[in-house]
Design a protein around this motif. Structure first.
Motif, PDB file in Angstrom:
ATOM      1  N   VAL A 156      -9.984  11.030 -13.256  1.00 19.72           N
ATOM      2  CA  VAL A 156     -10.929  10.243 -12.449  1.00 19.72           C
ATOM      3  C   VAL A 156     -10.876  10.692 -10.982  1.00 19.72           C
ATOM      4  CG1 VAL A 156     -11.461   7.921 -11.601  1.00 19.72           C
ATOM      5  CG2 VAL A 156     -10.913   8.276 -14.022  1.00 19.72           C
ATOM      6  N   ILE A 157      -9.676  10.938 -10.475  1.00 24.67           N
ATOM      7  CA  ILE A 157      -9.547  11.430  -9.094  1.00 24.67           C
ATOM      8  C   ILE A 157     -10.246  12.782  -8.960  1.00 24.67           C
ATOM      9  CG2 ILE A 157      -7.933  12.224  -7.310  1.00 24.67           C
ATOM     10  CD1 ILE A 157      -5.906  10.169  -8.507  1.00 24.67           C
ATOM     11  N   PHE A 158     -10.041  13.645  -9.952  1.00 24.59           N
ATOM     12  CA  PHE A 158     -10.699  14.953  -9.923  1.00 24.59           C
ATOM     13  C   PHE A 158     -12.215  14.807  -9.903  1.00 24.59           C
ATOM     14  CE2 PHE A 158     -12.737  18.393 -12.340  1.00 24.59           C
ATOM     15  CZ  PHE A 158     -12.575  19.411 -11.413  1.00 24.59           C
ATOM     16  N   LEU A 159     -12.733  13.906 -10.733  1.00 20.65           N
ATOM     17  CA  LEU A 159     -14.189  13.704 -10.758  1.00 20.65           C
ATOM     18  C   LEU A 159     -14.693  13.187  -9.408  1.00 20.65           C
ATOM     19  CD1 LEU A 159     -14.715  12.179 -14.306  1.00 20.65           C
ATOM     20  CD2 LEU A 159     -15.419  14.454 -13.488  1.00 20.65           C
ATOM     21  N   ALA A 160     -13.960  12.273  -8.796  1.00 20.09           N
ATOM     22  CA  ALA A 160     -14.364  11.757  -7.488  1.00 20.09           C
ATOM     23  C   ALA A 160     -14.408  12.877  -6.449  1.00 20.09           C
ATOM     24  CB  ALA A 160     -13.412  10.647  -7.049  1.00 20.09           C
ATOM     25  N   LEU A 161     -13.383  13.713  -6.435  1.00 22.81           N
ATOM     26  CA  LEU A 161     -13.368  14.846  -5.501  1.00 22.81           C
ATOM     27  C   LEU A 161     -14.523  15.806  -5.794  1.00 22.81           C
ATOM     28  CD1 LEU A 161      -9.521  15.512  -5.473  1.00 22.81           C
ATOM     29  CD2 LEU A 161     -10.890  14.752  -3.510  1.00 22.81           C
ATOM     30  N   SER A 162     -14.796  16.031  -7.069  1.00 25.29           N
ATOM     31  CA  SER A 162     -15.876  16.936  -7.462  1.00 25.29           C
ATOM     32  C   SER A 162     -17.238  16.388  -7.071  1.00 25.29           C
ATOM     33  CB  SER A 162     -15.842  17.178  -8.977  1.00 25.29           C
ATOM     34  OG  SER A 162     -14.643  17.816  -9.336  1.00 25.29           O
ATOM     35  N   PHE A 163     -17.461  15.101  -7.300  1.00 24.43           N
ATOM     36  CA  PHE A 163     -18.751  14.507  -6.967  1.00 24.43           C
ATOM     37  C   PHE A 163     -19.009  14.535  -5.464  1.00 24.43           C
ATOM     38  CE2 PHE A 163     -18.542  11.934 -11.112  1.00 24.43           C
ATOM     39  CZ  PHE A 163     -19.196  12.949 -11.810  1.00 24.43           C
ATOM     40  N   ARG A 164     -17.938  14.434  -4.654  1.00 21.86           N
ATOM     41  CA  ARG A 164     -18.109  14.540  -3.199  1.00 21.86           C
ATOM     42  C   ARG A 164     -18.612  15.934  -2.814  1.00 21.86           C
ATOM     43  NH1 ARG A 164     -14.032  13.897   0.646  1.00 21.86           N
ATOM     44  NH2 ARG A 164     -15.707  13.300   2.020  1.00 21.86           N
ATOM     45  N   VAL A 165     -18.088  16.945  -3.469  1.00 26.76           N
ATOM     46  CA  VAL A 165     -18.540  18.317  -3.194  1.00 26.76           C
ATOM     47  C   VAL A 165     -19.984  18.486  -3.672  1.00 26.76           C
ATOM     48  CG1 VAL A 165     -18.195  20.766  -3.751  1.00 26.76           C
ATOM     49  CG2 VAL A 165     -16.218  19.293  -3.286  1.00 26.76           C
ATOM     50  N   PHE A 174      -6.379  19.911  -5.524  1.00 28.87           N
ATOM     51  CA  PHE A 174      -6.096  19.062  -6.677  1.00 28.87           C
ATOM     52  C   PHE A 174      -5.988  19.927  -7.941  1.00 28.87           C
ATOM     53  CE2 PHE A 174      -6.947  16.247 -10.172  1.00 28.87           C
ATOM     54  CZ  PHE A 174      -6.285  15.079  -9.812  1.00 28.87           C
ATOM     55  N   VAL A 175      -6.940  20.841  -8.095  1.00 32.14           N
ATOM     56  CA  VAL A 175      -6.957  21.718  -9.275  1.00 32.14           C
ATOM     57  C   VAL A 175      -5.751  22.648  -9.298  1.00 32.14           C
ATOM     58  CG1 VAL A 175      -8.235  23.605 -10.386  1.00 32.14           C
ATOM     59  CG2 VAL A 175      -9.446  21.593  -9.568  1.00 32.14           C
ATOM     60  N   GLU A 176      -5.220  22.985  -8.140  1.00 32.44           N
ATOM     61  CA  GLU A 176      -4.066  23.871  -8.064  1.00 32.44           C
ATOM     62  C   GLU A 176      -2.766  23.195  -8.489  1.00 32.44           C
ATOM     63  OE1 GLU A 176      -6.076  26.243  -4.289  1.00 32.44           O
ATOM     64  OE2 GLU A 176      -4.331  24.978  -3.959  1.00 32.44           O
ATOM     65  N   TYR A 177      -2.674  21.891  -8.362  1.00 30.94           N
ATOM     66  CA  TYR A 177      -1.416  21.196  -8.629  1.00 30.94           C
ATOM     67  C   TYR A 177      -1.440  20.245  -9.827  1.00 30.94           C
ATOM     68  CZ  TYR A 177       0.557  22.949  -4.301  1.00 30.94           C
ATOM     69  OH  TYR A 177       1.041  23.770  -3.316  1.00 30.94           O
ATOM     70  N   ALA A 178      -2.476  19.457  -9.976  1.00 24.35           N
ATOM     71  CA  ALA A 178      -2.492  18.404 -11.014  1.00 24.35           C
ATOM     72  C   ALA A 178      -2.338  18.958 -12.434  1.00 24.35           C
ATOM     73  CB  ALA A 178      -3.740  17.538 -10.892  1.00 24.35           C
ATOM     74  N   LEU A 224       5.677  14.255  -2.884  1.00 22.19           N
ATOM     75  CA  LEU A 224       5.749  13.650  -4.223  1.00 22.19           C
ATOM     76  C   LEU A 224       5.332  14.646  -5.297  1.00 22.19           C
ATOM     77  CD1 LEU A 224       4.362  10.093  -3.432  1.00 22.19           C
ATOM     78  CD2 LEU A 224       6.652  10.634  -4.301  1.00 22.19           C
ATOM     79  N   THR A 225       4.251  15.368  -5.047  1.00 20.79           N
ATOM     80  CA  THR A 225       3.755  16.327  -6.047  1.00 20.79           C
ATOM     81  C   THR A 225       4.750  17.458  -6.274  1.00 20.79           C
ATOM     82  OG1 THR A 225       1.463  15.828  -5.458  1.00 20.79           O
ATOM     83  CG2 THR A 225       1.872  17.901  -6.619  1.00 20.79           C
ATOM     84  N   THR A 226       5.188  18.095  -5.198  1.00 20.62           N
ATOM     85  CA  THR A 226       6.108  19.223  -5.362  1.00 20.62           C
ATOM     86  C   THR A 226       7.482  18.740  -5.828  1.00 20.62           C
ATOM     87  OG1 THR A 226       6.638  19.180  -2.987  1.00 20.62           O
ATOM     88  CG2 THR A 226       4.918  20.716  -3.709  1.00 20.62           C
ATOM     89  N   GLY A 227       7.860  17.540  -5.419  1.00 21.94           N
ATOM     90  CA  GLY A 227       9.112  16.966  -5.919  1.00 21.94           C
ATOM     91  C   GLY A 227       9.067  16.768  -7.419  1.00 21.94           C
ATOM     92  N   MET A 228       7.941  16.255  -7.912  1.00 25.27           N
ATOM     93  CA  MET A 228       7.784  16.053  -9.351  1.00 25.27           C
ATOM     94  C   MET A 228       7.854  17.385 -10.090  1.00 25.27           C
ATOM     95  SD  MET A 228       5.347  16.523 -11.882  1.00 25.27           S
ATOM     96  CE  MET A 228       5.069  15.886 -13.515  1.00 25.27           C
ATOM     97  N   ILE A 229       7.149  18.372  -9.570  1.00 25.17           N
ATOM     98  CA  ILE A 229       7.139  19.687 -10.216  1.00 25.17           C
ATOM     99  C   ILE A 229       8.542  20.293 -10.197  1.00 25.17           C
ATOM    100  CG2 ILE A 229       6.284  22.066  -9.970  1.00 25.17           C
ATOM    101  CD1 ILE A 229       3.564  20.804  -9.146  1.00 25.17           C
ATOM    102  N   GLY A 230       9.228  20.190  -9.077  1.00 24.27           N
ATOM    103  CA  GLY A 230      10.583  20.737  -8.982  1.00 24.27           C
ATOM    104  C   GLY A 230      11.565  20.041  -9.898  1.00 24.27           C
TER     105      GLY A 230
END
Length: 128
Positions: free
Chosen positions: A14-23, A52-56, A110-116
Motif C-alpha cells: 500500500v505504501i508503494f502504491l501511494a508513492l507510485s500514485f504521487r509520481v 522504497f523499491v530498493e529496500y522493501a 530501522l530499515t538497514t538495521g532490520m536487513i543487517g
C-alpha cells in the motif's frame, strides 16, 4: 507458509502504491513522460518511490527466509515492524518540503538495521 511475512507485505504494498500514485499524478498533471524534467518536486517523488523499491523487497525476502527457517513469531514481528515503520517514516519524508531529515534518518536506521540483523541471523542459522 509465510503468514507473518504476508502481514507486513500487504501494508508495504500500500505504501508503494501511494508513492507510485504521487509520481503518476505529477507526471500526468505536468505532462512529463520520462525523467524528471529538471523539476525538484518530481525528482523527490521519483527518488522516494525508487528508494522504497530498493529496500522493501529485499527486506521482505529476508523476512520470508527467516520465517521459513522457523524463527519465533516474536522475532518475525520485531523484524517486520522494523521494516514497516522504517519504510513508512522514510516515505513520509518524501512527502514534505523541506524534508525532515531526522525522520529519514530513523527510517533508514530501522530499515538497514532490520536487513543487517536478518542477514546475520540467517548466516548464523545456516552455520549451526
Amino acid at each position: 507458509m509465510v503468514t507473518i511475512t504476508s502481514l507486513y507485505a500487504a501494508p508495504l504494498a500500500v505504501i508503494f502504491l501511494a508513492l507510485s500514485f504521487r509520481v503518476i499524478a505529477f507526471r500526468r498533471g505536468n505532462r512529463v513522460s520520462l525523467g524528471d524534467a529538471d523539476n525538484p518536486d518530481l525528482r523527490q517523488r521519483v527518488r522516494g518511490q525508487a528508494n522504497f523499491v530498493e529496500y522493501a523487497p529485499f527486506g521482505l525476502i529476508l523476512l520470508a527466509l527467516v520465517e521459513l527457517q522457523g524463527a519465533p513469531a516474536l522475532a518475525l514481528h520485531a523484524l517486520g515492524l522494523m521494516l514497516l515503520v522504517g519504510r513508512l517514516l522514510h516515505a513520509i519524508c518524501f512527502w514534505q518540503h523541506p524534508m525532515p531529515f531526522k525522520l529519514r534518518t530513523w527510517g533508514m536506521l530501522l530499515t538497514t538495521g532490520m536487513i543487517g540483523l536478518t542477514a546475520v541471523g540467517l548466516f548464523l542459522h545456516a552455520l549451526i
